[in-house]
Motif scaffolding. Structure first.
Motif, PDB file in Angstrom:
ATOM      1  N   TRP A   1     -11.235   0.356  -0.091  1.00 42.10           N
ATOM      2  CA  TRP A   1      -9.825   0.662   0.354  1.00 42.10           C
ATOM      3  C   TRP A   1      -9.079   1.077  -0.934  1.00 42.10           C
TER       4      TRP A   1
ATOM      5  N   LEU B   1      -6.656  -5.440  -0.824  1.00 38.94           N
ATOM      6  CA  LEU B   1      -7.608  -4.514  -0.268  1.00 38.94           C
ATOM      7  C   LEU B   1      -8.893  -4.649  -1.165  1.00 38.94           C
TER       8      LEU B   1
ATOM      9  N   PHE C   1      -5.940   3.941   7.499  1.00 40.68           N
ATOM     10  CA  PHE C   1      -4.852   2.929   7.117  1.00 40.68           C
ATOM     11  C   PHE C   1      -4.236   2.565   8.577  1.00 40.68           C
ATOM     12  N   GLU C   2      -4.168   1.380   9.159  1.00 44.92           N
ATOM     13  CA  GLU C   2      -3.564   0.799  10.067  1.00 44.92           C
ATOM     14  C   GLU C   2      -1.928   0.689   9.565  1.00 44.92           C
TER      15      GLU C   2
ATOM     16  N   GLN D   1      -1.880  -2.513   7.195  1.00 48.36           N
ATOM     17  CA  GLN D   1      -2.393  -2.213   6.145  1.00 48.36           C
ATOM     18  C   GLN D   1      -1.367  -1.447   5.306  1.00 48.36           C
ATOM     19  N   ILE D   2      -0.527  -0.741   5.651  1.00 51.33           N
ATOM     20  CA  ILE D   2       0.246   0.246   4.894  1.00 51.33           C
ATOM     21  C   ILE D   2       1.234  -0.552   4.311  1.00 51.33           C
TER      22      ILE D   2
ATOM     23  N   LEU E   1      -1.623   8.003   4.734  1.00 55.84           N
ATOM     24  CA  LEU E   1      -2.587   7.035   4.714  1.00 55.84           C
ATOM     25  C   LEU E   1      -3.163   6.737   6.038  1.00 55.84           C
ATOM     26  N   HIS E   2      -2.423   7.271   7.247  1.00 60.85           N
ATOM     27  CA  HIS E   2      -3.072   7.086   8.597  1.00 60.85           C
ATOM     28  C   HIS E   2      -4.305   8.041   8.573  1.00 60.85           C
TER      29      HIS E   2
ATOM     30  N   VAL F   1       0.892  -1.214  -0.052  1.00 60.91           N
ATOM     31  CA  VAL F   1       0.054  -0.057  -0.155  1.00 60.91           C
ATOM     32  C   VAL F   1       0.926   1.258   0.237  1.00 60.91           C
TER      33      VAL F   1
ATOM     34  N   ARG G   1      -9.250   4.683  -1.291  1.00 62.70           N
ATOM     35  CA  ARG G   1      -8.350   5.492  -0.535  1.00 62.70           C
ATOM     36  C   ARG G   1      -6.998   5.461  -1.014  1.00 62.70           C
ATOM     37  N   VAL G   2      -6.403   4.357  -1.205  1.00 56.56           N
ATOM     38  CA  VAL G   2      -4.773   4.247  -1.930  1.00 56.56           C
ATOM     39  C   VAL G   2      -4.909   5.428  -2.986  1.00 56.56           C
TER      40      VAL G   2
END
Length: 544
Positions: free
Chosen positions: A165, A161, A149-150, A153-154, A144-145, A81, A168-169
């Motif tokens: 999600w 994903l 994203f945790e 996940q990152i 990303l946070h 990610v 979001r990326v």
């Protein structure tokens, strides 16, 4: 900076732009509004050079950098990610990935190739450092946070994903590029409230220009300092936020209506004179003069009014007092505990807004209430005389792709008349020829509206709604909120839309609440507005 001058654009018989002009200046934050099909996406595509106007000029400076966030996301796989997000950060992103490739090459190249690889590595490293590339990873993690994203996940595979999600990326990728101009098509569609508020703060401090569409009134109000409305081929700019635009547009419509009435009265008076004295020789010169004068008058058109059909709920059957009783609920996915002994009673007439960060278990709870997912332990008991309506994205799968919109409604409600079904379709923005569209050709948003219309026509007495407004435009969403205020049943819903939350939330369940325990739910017996006032912030952990 970017200008449109005298633009004309037509698709078949449909006129999109007619001698339209518009300018986006440095640093401006502009909201782009207009009915579906009015040309908002076409405008974006012309800025990007993906489409050309039939006539007129689109001026975009050559050295201008543009970041475009759109709703269709390309395939993402084969990277983490983090790397996928960095890939969009312009030249620095390109150099970041070239450095990674050179590192890999150094491990596998022959001694004869090493000098060449090292020389190139030095060149790339120097330019990368000059562009601030070594802070890029930290910036990417921060963005990303902010988008929910945790860390696991990152650093994980972007290909694993879900579509939401990945959106979001794609958004992170555009933001990291720090372009001169951001074009954003519905950036909040797949975000929760926490991420929306983070994005608001990011965009407020963003020095570049922004042109965006959004169905989130609050988001538009907080970000946009101008509104550009596309309607009937024209682009009209209002200097203010969305609320200002609505007020000003109403004043303009009222003034145009009054001018139209005055002109019609004047035209009728002149026409009466012409009709009365047309055959009088003594008045012939005056009659001809007035006829010529009327021909030269520019006719004022009656302002077009967008009709939003109010949806009138039928009264649902009365349920028992206890609608749903949840006792000692346990749920985990692998090592991750979602619920650990959670209990809640939902009573008749309550409207529960379920809040919480991504991964807190909001959708999981609704699925367990609806019976779509089973708890590991504990019980969910539904009350007496209960009929449930469950809306989620999976609701779209029950639509018959081979039918048209109207045929689907006739199939679902064979006893109801054409007029009633057309009113239902119109309330959810299927008017005119739209009712004859085949379902297989509908967009995700149109399918969402149709699924909602089907569920609410003969309303259940218990609504379980997971992001019901995701694809609704502002007019439809506000119609739905106003209609649901009159709903006499019970509701529990997940929504990131503040208009929906403020209008309907009479109880709040916060997952991962203020007690400090990550999964300890907190119940607020008051409304969403009281919850905001009590905590002093709009969403968990976010200060206004």
């Amino acid at each position: 900076m970017i200008s449109f001058s005298g633009i004309n654009k037509q698709y078949g018989k449909q006129l999109i732009f007619v001698d339209a002009s518009f300018q986006l200046n440095p640093g401006e934050k502009v909201g782009l509004v207009g009915p579906n099909g009015s040309g908002k996406t076409t405008l974006f595509r012309m800025v990007m050079g993906e489409e050309e106007p039939d006539e007129g000029d689109v001026s975009v400076p050559k050295k201008l950098t543009i970041g475009y966030f759109r709703q269709d996301v390309e395939e993402m796989k084969g990277r983490s990610v983090l790397d996928e997000a960095i890939a969009g950060s312009g030249r620095a992103g390109d150099l970041h990935h070239e450095l990674e490739a050179l590192h890999h090459a150094m491990e596998h190249c022959t001694p004869q190739e090493m000098d060449r690889v090292l020389a190139r590595f030095g060149e790339v490293q120097e330019e990368y450092e000059h562009l601030g590339g070594y802070t890029l990873e930290a910036q990417a993690r921060e963005v990303l946070h902010g988008l929910g994203f945790e860390d696991d996940q990152i650093d994980g595979d972007v290909g694993a994903l879900s579509g939401g999600w990945k959106m979001r990326v794609a958004l992170a990728r555009v933001l990291l590029g720090r372009p001169d101009v951001l074009l954003m098509d519905e950036p909040t569609n797949h975000l929760d409230i926490e991420s929306i508020i983070w994005l608001e703060q990011f965009l407020k401090s963003y020095p570049g220009a922004l042109l965006m569409t959004s169905h989130d009134r609050e988001f538009m109000n907080r970000i946009a300092s101008k509104i550009a409305e596309i309607d009937a081929g024209e682009i009209v700019v209002y200097s203010g936020n969305y609320d200002f635009y609505e007020r000003e547009r109403a004043i303009r419509e009222s003034n145009q209506q009054a001018a139209f009435v005055r002109q019609q009265a004047m035209l009728a008076k002149e026409q009466r004179f012409i009709d009365r004295f047309r055959t009088h020789a003594a008045k012939a010169a005056q009659v001809q003069s007035r006829i010529k004068a009327l021909d030269k008058i520019e006719k004022i058109e009656l302002p077009k009014r967008r009709q939003v059909v109010r949806f009138e709920f039928r009264v649902p059957p009365r349920s028992g007092d206890q609608v749903a009783v949840i006792e000692e609920l346990h749920k985990r996915y692998g090592p991750r505990v979602i619920y650990d002994g959670f209990s809640l009673t939902i009573r008749r007439g309550e409207r529960w807004a379920v809040m919480g960060r991504n991964g807190a278990g909001k959708t999981t709870l609704l699925k367990m209430i609806a019976g779509a997912t089973q708890p590991d332990a504990g019980t969910v008991r539904l009350g007496a005389s209960l009929t449930m309506g469950y809306f989620a994205q999976q609701s779209l799968e029950v639509l018959d792709a081979e039918l048209t919109v109207f045929e689907q409604l006739q199939k679902d409600f064979p006893q109801d008349g054409i007029g009633s079904l057309r009113t239902l379709a119109g309330a959810f923005q299927f008017s005119g020829d739209d009712v004859d569209k085949p379902i297989r050709a509908l967009s995700g948003g149109e399918k969402s509206r149709l699924a909602m219309a089907r569920m609410l026509y003969n309303p259940p007495n218990f609504l379980v709604l997971d992001e019901p407004t995701n694809h609704l435009d502002l007019a439809t969403k506000e119609m739905l909120v106003d209609s649901l205020k009159e709903f006499e049943g019970t509701m529990i819903f997940v929504s990131h839309d503040r208009t929906f939350l403020r209008g309907l939330g009479s109880r709040v369940l916060e997952l991962g609440g203020e007690s400090g325990k990550e999964r300890d739910p907190v119940v607020y017996p008051g409304s969403y507005m009281e919850y905001v006032q009590r905590l002093g912030h709009e969403a968990p952990g976010i200060v206004n």
